[in-house]
Design an enzyme around this catalytic site. Structure first.
Site, PDB file in Angstrom:
ATOM      1  N   SER A 123       0.848  -1.191   0.000  1.00 27.72           N
ATOM      2  CA  SER A 123       0.000   0.000   0.000  1.00 27.72           C
ATOM      3  C   SER A 123       0.882   1.238   0.000  1.00 27.72           C
ATOM      4  CB  SER A 123      -0.903   0.009   1.239  1.00 27.72           C
ATOM      5  OG  SER A 123      -0.175   0.414   2.397  1.00 27.72           O
ATOM      6  N   ASP A 124       0.312   2.376  -0.390  1.00 28.18           N
ATOM      7  CA  ASP A 124       1.025   3.615  -0.134  1.00 28.18           C
ATOM      8  C   ASP A 124       0.818   3.961   1.339  1.00 28.18           C
ATOM      9  OD1 ASP A 124       2.546   5.892  -0.537  1.00 28.18           O
ATOM     10  OD2 ASP A 124       1.561   6.399  -2.411  1.00 28.18           O
ATOM     11  N   TRP A 125       1.543   4.954   1.799  1.00 31.35           N
ATOM     12  CA  TRP A 125       1.602   5.261   3.228  1.00 31.35           C
ATOM     13  C   TRP A 125       0.197   5.453   3.821  1.00 31.35           C
ATOM     14  CZ3 TRP A 125       6.289   6.836   6.042  1.00 31.35           C
ATOM     15  CH2 TRP A 125       6.033   7.229   7.361  1.00 31.35           C
TER      16      TRP A 125
END
Length: 742
Positions: free
Chosen positions: A279-281
């Site tokens: 995932s992105d942050w």
């Protein structure tokens, strides 16, 4: 005794042949030993406590979680000493599964190259691959296993700050650059100690965020998605990319992090991706903000079901997967598949054989102080500078010029030249690492040249107190160089701008210096296309220098004085005003196209502005001139299993040796769906000495003529095609046509 020996031999034989041999067998064997807590731990990525590239959550018991096997990866750990200390904790866990260390190595590690959009302007795939290779050598020597790059999002809106991370607006050019960067980062194969895993981001369509506003929604047709935004991702996958990162945006109402169509159906299904998705942050937890998940448990359910394997920083998997399994809302096979994908990469990197193989302090010191890396940064920086204007051949400057005034707020800056997404290494003295533009000029000119300096103004603000001194300094010079633009953190993540003019009073300073009557050269430092009509219309010479990195000053000086003839071409269209955005070269025609800027009667035009760009895609000048001639086609009719060879002669008719990017565009004149007015389908960068002629060759095949129809079938259609060869998308020098037969 004989029986004992026989038994021992049998046991040895059984042991030898029962041990897992392949990586998949090793992964399966390890998975069988893992508890549920350890499995979920592999899907959990934390940020190191010292640095953050997002909203950080501090864990007081992070070390104990690692020792308990509850963490699979850390990001933002810099240096062999730091990564080794964390890895030692992982080796104290029950199964001793090593950690993965990730880092945003976007355009270099210690040696910083031009921001990716600037590097893309070089149209030099070999140079782009080399920059990624050097970045990988330095990062891997510093304990890093994994970079969150390349970003391959197609971007048509320069208001979006993250355009600086990508390769611009074109899927063909973007796909080739994506491939070059993946190969550069990963080397020949994973497992080399001089390589890192690439992470292709952001999957998908993030570059089309509404209003150019970061993290915003994306709404587009399926055909647009497949034809424009997905090709660079597929090219990166075909190049062997180890990992993908999903994006923050929703796509047609479904957040990418929880988008099964993107991750399961396309990436892992249709494309057969064997790596893992991170995932992105915090994006798993942020699906609550989207209004798509009611709580963290629902977010975890949606993400793991959709195909997100590793949770970066949201803790949704850590806190909720076990409950989801107990409630039988998800099957353990979903978790196992994600764990296996991550373990497989750790085995491929050789971390189970030696968890510290990327933690060699001596190798780190050597890699971070390699003079060949500095040399490459200087060369690639010069290749990335775009010559936008050169009236009366003001450039190149003579090294015998008596007096040069260097004016502007960026002349003596150091850190600004690094641009956004540089790696902020601890203990680095940037005044020693970075060559400022002032230093570069001093390094270049002879002893008989006098250099004068005035700052003039700040990058931002309306203070003009420095104008008088700048004008006085300029009046004493034979030529004036001005360095203006954005601050380094005005282009990048969360740096969207509604107004992309040059900030502050910098253009007013340019006007004041212009009024002295001295020849003026303007350098524009930025990470995106800007609007600068006043400067563009009046200044005789303009170099678009982007942010060039550690060797910025030397790269700029090399071009200013002609030791390097500029050859870069714009990878994005430059608008005249924000009101034209989005503007891009490969648009559709309309039923009422405007013939020109005065054709306003019921046509697709503006009544107050030209519809043409300020600078078109593919544009860039040289100190020399090139003549295009002798277009030849092997035939003018082809079947879909045949090819047409196209050749043209390019001659250097100017006074300097130089490089030219010869561009091939095609237009499908009639189709079952509307086709773009032109599409880049080939290019070749060639170097020509004065008076030299070279023949370039392009091959047109069925692949180049195919597109996604209204049924999302990728195929060609019989009909007529226009062929165009030129120096930019608007500067077409040679034309032809051909027919694709049924």
């Amino acid at each position: 005794m004989k029986k004992t020996i026989t038994t021992t031999l049998l046991l040895a034989f059984f042991f030898a042949f029962s041990q897992p041999k392949t990586i998949d067998q090793k992964v399966d064997a390890l998975l069988k030993q893992m508890t549920l807590e350890e499995k979920i731990g592999q899907l959990n990525q934390y940020n190191d406590d010292s640095k953050a590239t997002g909203p950080i959550t501090v864990d007081n018991d992070k070390a104990s979680q690692i020792r308990n096997g509850q963490v699979g990866s850390l990001l933002n750990c810099l240096g062999t000493e730091r990564t080794r200390s964390w890895q030692k904790m992982a080796m104290e866990s029950r199964l001793k599964i090593p950690l993965l260390f990730g880092q945003d190595v976007i355009h270099g590690y210690k040696t910083t190259f031009p921001v990716p959009l600037g590097e893309a302007a070089s149209w030099d795939l070999e140079a782009i691959q080399k920059a990624a290779r050097i970045a990988a050598v330095e990062a891997s020597a510093s304990g890093i296993h994994w970079t969150f790059a390349p970003m391959v999002d197609i971007a048509r809106d320069p208001r979006w700050g993250r355009v600086m991370e990508g390769a611009g607006e074109d899927p063909y050019l973007g796909s080739l650059i994506a491939k070059a960067r993946v190969i550069g980062f990963q080397g020949e194969k994973l497992g080399g100690i001089d390589a890192v895993m690439a992470c292709v981001k952001h999957f998908a369509a993030y570059g089309a965020a509404v209003g150019g506003r970061d993290y915003n929604s994306v709404d587009m047709s399926e055909r647009m998605l497949w034809e424009v935004y997905l090709p660079p991702f597929k090219a990166a996958l075909d190049a062997g990319a180890a990992t993908f990162m999903n994006s923050f945006n929703d796509l047609n109402g479904i957040p990418a992090t929880g988008n099964k169509y993107l991750q399961r159906d396309i990436l892992k299904g249709k494309w057969g991706f064997k790596g893992f998705v991170v995932s992105d942050w915090g994006s798993i937890g942020e699906m609550q903000n989207h209004g798509y998940a009611k709580d963290g448990k629902e977010a975890a359910y949606l993400a793991i079901t959709a195909g997100s394997d590793m949770d970066m920083e949201s803790r949704c998997y850590k806190n909720n997967l076990e409950a989801l399994l107990k409630e039988k809302r998800i099957d353990i096979q979903l978790v196992d598949d994600a764990v296996k994908r991550i373990l497989r990469k750790k085995f491929e990197l050789g971390l189970f054989d030696d968890p510290y193989r990327f933690c060699n302090a001596e190798r780190e010191k050597a890699a971070l102080n390699n003079p060949e890396h500095t040399k490459a940064a200087r060369e690639i920086g010069a290749k990335s500078i775009v010559l936008l204007k050169n009236d009366s051949n003001v450039l190149p400057l003579s090294k015998d010029t008596k007096t040069i005034a260097f004016i502007g707020p960026l002349v003596k800056e150091y850190k600004q030249n690094m641009g956004f997404w540089d790696v902020d290494l601890p203990g680095v003295d940037y005044e020693k690492l970075v060559v400022s533009q002032w230093d570069g000029l001093q390094n270049k000119v002879g002893k008989n040249t006098k250099l004068l300096y005035a700052k003039g103004c700040e990058i931002e603000g309306d203070n003009k107190d420095g104008f008088a001194e700048a004008v006085k300094i300029a009046s004493q010079a034979d030529v004036v160089i001005m360095s203006i633009g954005e601050k380094r953190d005005m282009s990048g993540e969360a740096k969207s701008r509604s107004n992309i003019n040059i900030p502050g009073v910098q253009e007013e300073l340019v006007k004041a210096i212009q009024a002295t009557g001295k020849p003026v050269v303007v350098l524009i430092n930025t990470g995106r296309p800007l609007v600068f009509n006043s400067t563009a219309d009046t200044v005789p010479a303009i170099l678009y220098t982007w942010w060039l990195g550690t060797e910025a000053g030397n790269s700029i000086a090399d071009v200013l004085f002609g030791d390097v003839n500029p050859s870069a071409k714009l990878p994005m269209t430059f608008p005249r005003e924000v009101g034209q955005i989005p503007i891009y070269y490969n648009h559709f025609n309309t039923g009422r196209p405007a013939k020109n800027d005065t054709d306003l009667m019921y046509t697709s035009a503006y009544i107050d502005l030209s519809i043409s760009p300020k600078f078109p895609f593919g544009f860039g000048l040289s100190y020399t001139a090139f003549r295009y001639s002798d277009l030849k086609m092997s035939k003018n009719k082809m079947k879909n299993n045949e090819t047409i060879e196209v050749t043209a002669n390019i001659t250097n008719t100017g006074k300097y040796a130089g490089e030219e990017v010869v561009q091939l565009y095609l237009r499908d004149k009639f189709g079952s769906v509307v086709r773009p007015i032109k599409e880049l389908k080939g290019f070749e960068k060639i170097k020509l000495n004065v008076g030299e002629t070279k023949t370039v060759k392009f091959v047109i095949d069925n692949q180049k003529l195919s597109f996604y129809n209204d049924k999302l079938e990728f195929k060609s259609e019989p009909g007529d095609f226009d062929l165009m060869i030129g120096s930019s998308s608007e500067d077409i020098r040679l034309k032809g046509d051909f027919e694709l037969l049924n």
